[in-house]
Design an enzyme around this catalytic site. Structure first.
Site, PDB file in Angstrom:
ATOM      1  N   GLU A  64      32.125  87.898 -67.781  1.00 48.91           N
ATOM      2  CA  GLU A  64      31.303  89.006 -68.236  1.00 48.91           C
ATOM      3  C   GLU A  64      32.245  90.212 -68.322  1.00 48.91           C
ATOM      4  O   GLU A  64      32.507  90.874 -67.321  1.00 48.91           O
ATOM      5  CB  GLU A  64      30.155  89.298 -67.265  1.00 48.91           C
ATOM      6  CG  GLU A  64      29.233  90.381 -67.810  1.00 48.91           C
ATOM      7  CD  GLU A  64      28.585  91.246 -66.745  1.00 48.91           C
ATOM      8  OE1 GLU A  64      27.634  91.975 -67.072  1.00 48.91           O
ATOM      9  OE2 GLU A  64      29.040  91.214 -65.590  1.00 48.91           O
ATOM     10  N   ASP A 110      31.135  87.654 -62.637  1.00 50.79           N
ATOM     11  CA  ASP A 110      30.390  88.889 -62.848  1.00 50.79           C
ATOM     12  C   ASP A 110      31.307  90.110 -62.829  1.00 50.79           C
ATOM     13  O   ASP A 110      32.288  90.155 -62.094  1.00 50.79           O
ATOM     14  CB  ASP A 110      29.343  89.022 -61.736  1.00 50.79           C
ATOM     15  CG  ASP A 110      28.526  90.287 -61.851  1.00 50.79           C
ATOM     16  OD1 ASP A 110      27.811  90.427 -62.857  1.00 50.79           O
ATOM     17  OD2 ASP A 110      28.602  91.133 -60.936  1.00 50.79           O
TER      18      ASP A 110
END
EC number: 2.4.1.18
Length: 729
Positions: free
Chosen positions: A460, A407
């Site tokens: 990401e 993330d």
């Protein structure tokens, strides 16, 4: 008796819970034994082998310090007489925690300090074991700046004086083996900071389980490994996740995916319902939003405090392992969302863990994330870097996870991420790149390849940082895939535009192909696109009526599944849920009673089936020679066409998208060979809720060159639809 007592200052320091070296005071020293047992009425030292008395202890301090002269040496036990609460007395025997030598290995200490202990979760934390025939739990925690650390828990009345730990200088590790403590016990750590003040109790940073929130204690977990039955899967999974494999990911939030029917959420219930659902829809992977323990459910798991603990909201760790094992048996791979970029400020967590900025940077311009009100890991510190790498590997190794979606990588790569001028600290060369985080990500990728063959890393990453999916040894970050955030933003903006104006935005749908092969990409329609006022996928669609809105969505999904790049779709988007996703209310499963919503779900299942069955849609997914534009510049009619190619001998596919509600008759397009081309997919089919405009399932291409192709065909383009055609075998 006085000759066996330490200096009164040491005793006073101990009973005030400030003594940093309990082993110098407690345990056996020559012919004296000392113990801190505040509840005891009487204490006797007995031989651990034959149970014979070796002497009695006297209470030498009112708070509960006992001391006395004993005979002999060797293993002993403490026989305590306690009040039983009913006016009587009870006698218990326990081994003495302060009779055991250091148990934390020297090599473990060295590797921890170097940031290279890949199995840190197996040595720090709380692990039941048997030492010299005595069953108990070894506790260990890294807190180099603390003056004193104690284990407090359900087994010692949460009294920080009872089990102060041994410091392993200079490594900053504190350890203690506590006899009689077994799996299921609750515990925390009590620390005295460098200023001499007792800090709020801390949960174990390396705990394998935590209490169910809002409770915050850590839980001792049985160290026995789960009985896996997925050996064949683990040996063959690399091919399932290779660049030439079909990868179609269903992203979900575990607790809110389950229907709210009154049943308690659990991994078992999720497996019963999710696994057949994923099999029916044909997704190859599921991606779980962070299931690591987190205090606030409204963070969806992205504010993690238990980097080694599956959330207790869904059950015990072995239940999660069983869920993964069941998914593998069903042919489904598991990706976990993993958060190494930041952590929350809760007082029982990592923030100022030992009274100093230990896990985070001390300078708020480096260590505080303004967007999320969280702290940022100091990945330039060996022990912190090693802690996070060990966390990532823990999920891959202990739980057989097939990959990590990392993330917020962009926030890690740049020191000025979301910061104003003057509010960030340059790197040692004066630049904005976060060199420590880059090195961390490279080290992580090397460690994954070394220890977890076949597992993948997905980034990401929303910027144009070069080499995200290039190997670390070649100067890249070492990820296997990267979310294509640019593609997502451009294409969603296009599809949200009313069809009458799309001709003015024609380049948006095609721009992603300019850089589509610069990295290995995943095309993400994730949870981020259906929250915070962005609307659901069907809610984004323009149109004068629901028919047009559903047709737009079907066309877009057809475009997405035939575009180069792996696929990711967030739960609820496959049933065209009208509402934004809400983690408290879950999905509107009742919508499937409506044919239009059911049609979207059916389309997703068919798209996955075609994607997996047709090598042209995945075999050269990351190669330029797998894609060729046929019609790119028909902005006036908002039509696109392209060819997808597999390896030699595998049939190509022709894809056409008509992004207007107008039927295009006699539309001529070039193709790679003459002969019969069959409709493999038509998103306007009545099967999906469409108007059933098409070409009666087939069209014949003739040997007349067009669009730099040797043949051409003429066909009808349905309104707001994607067509896929393939030459007849």
């Amino acid at each position: 008796m006085a000759e066996h007592l330490p200096h009164p200052g040491a005793v006073d320091s101990f009973v005030r819970a400030r003594h940093g070296d309990p082993f110098s005071l407690l345990g056996q020293h020559g012919d004296a034994v000392r113990a801190f047992l505040p509840d005891a009425l009487a204490v006797e030292v007995v031989d651990a082998t034959n149970g014979l008395s070796r002497g009695t202890l006297d209470r030498v301090h009112a708070d509960g310090l006992w001391s006395g002269t004993v005979i002999g040496s060797g293993p002993y036990r403490l026989r305590q007489t306690l009040a039983n609460g009913a006016g009587g007395e009870t006698v218990i025997e326990t081994a003495d925690a302060y009779a055991f030598p250091p148990l934390f290995g020297d090599l473990d200490l060295y590797l921890l300090a170097a940031g290279r202990h890949h199995d840190l979760g197996d040595v720090l934390g709380a692990h039941p074991r048997v030492v010299d025939g005595v069953a108990g739990t070894l506790f260990a925690v890294w807190a180099p700046n603390a003056q004193r650390v104690s284990v407090v828990g359900s087994f010692n009345n949460w009294d920080g004086r009872r089990h102060p730990m041994r410091a392993r200088i200079p490594y900053g590790v504190w350890e203690l083996f506590i006899p009689g403590v077994s799996a299921g016990a609750l515990y925390k750590f009590e620390l005295v900071g460098p200023d001499g003040n007792v800090l709020p109790w801390r949960a174990d940073p390396v705990a394998w389980q935590a209490e169910k929130p809002p409770q915050t204690a850590s839980v001792v977990v049985d160290s026995e490994p789960f009985a896996w039955t997925d050996q064949a899967w683990m040996e063959n999974r690399a091919a399932r996740q290779a660049p030439n494999a079909p990868i179609s990911v269903y992203e979900l939030h575990a607790m809110s995916w389950l229907p709210h029917d009154g049943q308690e959420p659990s991994w078992s219930l999720l497996g019963d319902r999710l696994i057949p659902y994923i099999q029916a829809l044909g997704f190859t992977h599921i991606e779980l939003m962070p299931i690591m323990e987190h205090p606030f459910g409204g963070s969806w798991g992205y504010q993690v405090l238990g980097q080694f603990a599956p959330t207790s909201r869904m059950g015990e760790p072995k239940e999660f392992a069983r869920f993964v094992n069941r998914c593998h048996a069903a042919g489904i791979a598991i990706l976990l969302d993993w958060v190494p970029a930041h952590f929350p400020t809760d007082s029982h967590g990592l923030a100022h863990f030992d009274g100093t900025a230990l896990y985070e940077h001390g300078n708020p311009f480096e260590g505080y994330h303004q967007d999320w009100n969280t702290f940022i890991y100091n990945l330039g510190r060996n022990e912190v870097r090693g802690f996070m790498i060990a966390s990532g590997l823990f999920w891959l190794k202990r739980f057989h996870i097939d990959g990590l979606r990392v993330d917020a990588v962009a926030s890690m790569l740049y020191r000025d991420y979301s910061r104003k001028h003057g509010e960030w600290v340059p790197n040692i060369y004066g630049g904005r790149e976060n060199l420590e985080s880059i090195a961390f990500l490279q080290d992580l990728s090397r460690a994954v390849k070394e220890t977890s063959p076949g597992a993948i890393l997905v980034a990401e990453e929303s910027t144009s940082f070069p080499g995200v999916t290039r190997s670390a040894d070649e100067g890249g970050l070492g990820f296997d895939y990267k979310w294509n955030m640019g593609w997502m933003h451009d294409t969603l903006h296009y599809i949200e535009t009313d069809s009458a104006y799309r001709k003015w935005h024609h380049g948006e749908i095609a721009f992603g192909l300019v850089y589509a092969f610069s990295e290995r990409f995943v095309l993400p329609i994730s949870h981020d696109e259906v929250v915070y006022g962005k609307g659901s996928m069907i809610g984004k669609m323009p149109g004068s009526d629901d028919w047009q809105r559903f047709a737009n969505l079907r066309a877009y999904y057809g475009f997405m599944w035939t575009h180069p790049g792996k696929k990711l779709l967030f739960m609820g988007s496959e049933i065209a849920q009208w509402r934004e996703w809400n983690h408290d209310t879950g999905l509107d499963w009742h919508l499937l009673e409506n044919p239009a919503h059911k049609g979207i779900q059916t389309l997703i299942g068919d798209l996955n089936a075609i994607y997996r069955a047709e090598p042209a849609l995945h075999g050269r997914d990351c190669r330029e020679d797998g894609f060729r534009w046929v019609v790119l510049h028909d902005a006036e009619q908002s039509v696109y066409a392209w060819l997808r190619f597999g390896e030699w001998g595998q049939r190509p596919l022709l894809v056409l998208c008509n992004f207007t509600p107008v039927v295009r008759h006699l539309y001529r397009v070039g193709v790679s060979q003459p002969g019969i081309w069959e409709e493999v997919l038509n998103t306007d089919s009545e099967r999906y809720g469409g108007s059933n405009v098409g070409n009666q399932g087939r069209v014949e291409a003739i040997a007349e060159p067009l669009h730099d192709q040797p043949a051409s065909l003429t066909l009808t383009l349905p309104p707001l639809a994607t067509l896929v055609l393939a030459p007849r075998a």
